[in-house]
Scaffold this motif. Structure first.
Motif, short mmCIF file in Angstrom:
data_model
loop_
_atom_site.label_atom_id
_atom_site.label_comp_id
_atom_site.label_asym_id
_atom_site.label_seq_id
_atom_site.Cartn_x
_atom_site.Cartn_y
_atom_site.Cartn_z
N UNK A 1 11.99 13.65 -17.08
CA UNK A 1 12.73 13.19 -15.90
C UNK A 1 12.66 11.69 -15.71
N UNK A 2 12.78 10.94 -16.79
CA UNK A 2 12.87 9.48 -16.70
C UNK A 2 14.33 9.11 -16.46
N UNK A 3 14.64 8.31 -15.45
CA UNK A 3 16.03 8.05 -15.08
C UNK A 3 16.74 7.07 -16.02
N UNK A 4 17.02 7.55 -17.22
CA UNK A 4 17.68 6.68 -18.20
C UNK A 4 19.10 6.31 -17.78
N UNK A 5 19.73 7.17 -16.99
CA UNK A 5 21.07 6.82 -16.50
C UNK A 5 21.03 5.56 -15.67
N UNK A 6 20.03 5.44 -14.83
CA UNK A 6 19.86 4.23 -14.03
C UNK A 6 19.65 3.03 -14.93
N UNK A 7 18.75 3.19 -15.92
CA UNK A 7 18.41 2.06 -16.80
C UNK A 7 19.63 1.59 -17.60
N UNK A 8 20.37 2.53 -18.13
CA UNK A 8 21.52 2.17 -18.98
C UNK A 8 22.64 1.57 -18.15
N UNK B 1 0.86 -1.18 0.00
CA UNK B 1 0.00 0.00 0.00
C UNK B 1 0.90 1.23 0.00
N UNK B 2 0.99 1.92 -1.14
CA UNK B 2 1.94 3.02 -1.24
C UNK B 2 1.56 4.23 -0.39
N UNK B 3 0.33 4.25 0.11
CA UNK B 3 -0.06 5.34 1.00
C UNK B 3 0.42 5.10 2.42
N UNK B 4 0.89 3.90 2.71
CA UNK B 4 1.30 3.56 4.07
C UNK B 4 2.78 3.21 4.21
N UNK B 5 3.43 2.85 3.09
CA UNK B 5 4.84 2.49 3.16
C UNK B 5 5.57 2.94 1.91
N UNK B 6 6.86 3.12 2.04
CA UNK B 6 7.68 3.58 0.92
C UNK B 6 7.96 2.38 0.02
N UNK B 7 7.52 2.46 -1.23
CA UNK B 7 7.52 1.30 -2.13
C UNK B 7 8.93 0.79 -2.38
N UNK B 8 9.87 1.67 -2.71
CA UNK B 8 11.23 1.23 -3.03
C UNK B 8 11.88 0.49 -1.87
N UNK C 1 3.11 16.28 -21.03
CA UNK C 1 1.84 15.62 -21.38
C UNK C 1 1.52 14.42 -20.52
N UNK C 2 2.49 13.85 -19.82
CA UNK C 2 2.27 12.64 -19.04
C UNK C 2 2.99 12.74 -17.71
N UNK C 3 2.52 11.94 -16.75
CA UNK C 3 3.13 11.92 -15.42
C UNK C 3 3.76 10.54 -15.19
N UNK C 4 5.06 10.40 -15.38
CA UNK C 4 5.69 9.06 -15.36
C UNK C 4 6.21 8.63 -13.99
N UNK C 5 5.52 8.99 -12.92
CA UNK C 5 6.00 8.63 -11.59
C UNK C 5 6.16 7.12 -11.43
N UNK C 6 5.17 6.36 -11.89
CA UNK C 6 5.23 4.91 -11.74
C UNK C 6 6.39 4.33 -12.53
N UNK C 7 6.60 4.83 -13.75
CA UNK C 7 7.71 4.33 -14.56
C UNK C 7 9.05 4.61 -13.88
N UNK C 8 9.20 5.80 -13.32
CA UNK C 8 10.44 6.11 -12.61
C UNK C 8 10.66 5.11 -11.47
N UNK C 9 9.59 4.85 -10.72
CA UNK C 9 9.71 3.95 -9.57
C UNK C 9 10.01 2.52 -10.01
N UNK C 10 9.38 2.10 -11.10
CA UNK C 10 9.63 0.75 -11.61
C UNK C 10 11.09 0.58 -12.03
N UNK C 11 11.64 1.60 -12.67
CA UNK C 11 13.05 1.54 -13.06
C UNK C 11 13.94 1.40 -11.83
#
Length: 389
Positions: free
Chosen positions: A317-324, A235-242, A286-296
């Motif tokens: 602000x997609x963390x491509x440095x992390x992905x690469x 539950x992301x409202x109660x705990x830090x997902x990462x 145009x989009x809010x990529x919060x979930x994508x950032x967290x998934x990466x």
């Protein structure tokens, strides 16, 4: 006939519109026996997708009975019971021949406009803006199906409408999301979003051999349904997902992460989400990529990020440095539904899965406008709406 039509942000109406007619030789007309509101329909409801016109008929999860066919259609006959994929595909172009039906080169008459936004045009879709063909959707009493000798799959067993309706979109989409994870057996798969597609992805991941699924959401009814499938819920409202995913995976991260949310995440007030919303408000994003950032960030080194949530335009602000630097693989698509239909229908017939588990509300078309709002606002435990015209 009656149909649900779009008239602007937050304005879906049930009104009388002209009946559809055969236009091309490969067409079919179906009398709709069941249709559903999809999570991606909420992007239309919220005014996120461009190129919608007032009066457009919405909906792309549809099935029914064939009542008329074009002169060149040799596959179907009047009386056939069919499920209609949301992707419209010719079956003959390069992409269709290679199984990439959602990339069809022939079915989007507005391809030039789509190409200006995306570089190339995908296939046309039912009820999903004039960027994708301006086709009338299936939240209606009748639907014209172009290229009906390619798309619809006949249901010849005694399965109910509710058991097979979701072959039109959310079951193939959730299954594809899990298939993208390259599950060999024993993996930990993290899934953001426990809406209808996320629920299908959870069960598909287990069907394909995942040992553990971590399901991220905050809506109690969705989390409960995920737990029923055997998922560990966060539950992301109660705990830090990462932090929670690191703890559950002994610091390594999930073997694969699925973004089943897309452009409109319900993710609270983190600093990155405040920036996303501010940029959207002044037309700088145009989009809010919060979930994508967290998934990466939560994916292990050399893991896979599977994206099936709908995005419409440009991400910031997609963390491509992390992905690469960590060797991540990205897999994503609008689902080429036709590619999956025979196998997934067999799964249902074998009793491996009954997709109707996700239905929480059954209604008439006339109830559609109220249920759009209820679904969007997550009221009354609403996870999936099926309407029977």
């Amino acid at each position: 006939m009656k149909a649900l039509t779009w008239h602007g942000k937050g304005d879906i109406r049930c009104e009388s519109v002209p009946d559809p007619a055969i236009r091309e030789g490969r067409d079919a007309i179906i009398k709709v026996t069941a249709c559903a509101i999809c999570g991606s329909d909420l992007h239309l409801y919220d005014g996120v997708m461009p190129a919608m016109h007032s009066g457009d008929i919405v909906g792309h999860e549809t099935m029914g009975e064939v009542v008329e066919i074009g002169k060149d259609n040799r596959k179907l006959k009047v009386g056939d019971r069919v499920v209609v994929p949301f992707t419209i595909s010719c079956g003959e172009c390069f992409f269709c021949r290679n199984g990439f039906y959602s990339g069809c080169e022939r079915t989007n008459p507005d391809a030039a406009a789509a190409a200006k936004l995306w570089g190339q045009s995908p296939a046309g879709l039912f009820g999903y803006s004039h960027l994708l063909g301006g086709y009338a959707g299936g939240q209606a009493e009748y639907l014209r199906v172009p290229y009906a000798d390619v798309g619809p799959i006949k249901i010849e067993s005694g399965l109910s409408d509710e058991q097979v309706l979701f072959l039109s979109d959310i079951f193939p989409t959730g299954y594809m999301a899990a298939e993208f994870c390259d599950i060999k057996g024993g993996e930990t798969i993290a899934i953001w979003g426990c809406g209808p597609v996320g629920q299908m992805a959870i069960r598909s991941a287990f069907l394909l051999g995942a040992a553990r699924v971590l399901a991220v959401d905050r809506v109690p009814e969705r989390l409960a349904l995920a737990r029923e499938a055997g998922a560990v819920t966060i539950d992301f409202s109660e705990e830090e997902v990462s932090e929670r995913i690191r703890d559950l995976t002994k610091g390594r991260g999930a073997d694969a992460c699925i973004d089943a949310v897309g452009t409109e995440p319900d993710i609270g007030s983190g600093i990155d989400t405040v920036v996303d919303r501010a940029k959207m408000a002044v037309l700088l994003g145009t989009d809010r990529p919060h979930v994508l950032r967290q998934a990466i960030q939560c994916c292990r080194n050399f893991g896979i990020v599977s994206i099936v949530g709908v995005y419409g335009g440009v991400l910031d602000n997609v963390p491509m440095g992390s992905a690469i630097n960590r060797g991540l693989t990205f897999k994503m698509a609008q689902t080429p539904v036709q590619r999956y239909l025979p196998h997934l229908l067999q799964r249902i017939e074998n009793g491996d899965i009954d997709p109707s588990f996700v239905i929480t509300h059954r209604a008439r078309l006339e109830d559609g406008p109220t249920l759009y709002k209820k679904f969007r606002d997550k009221e009354d435990g609403c996870i999936k709406v099926v309407m029977k015209p």
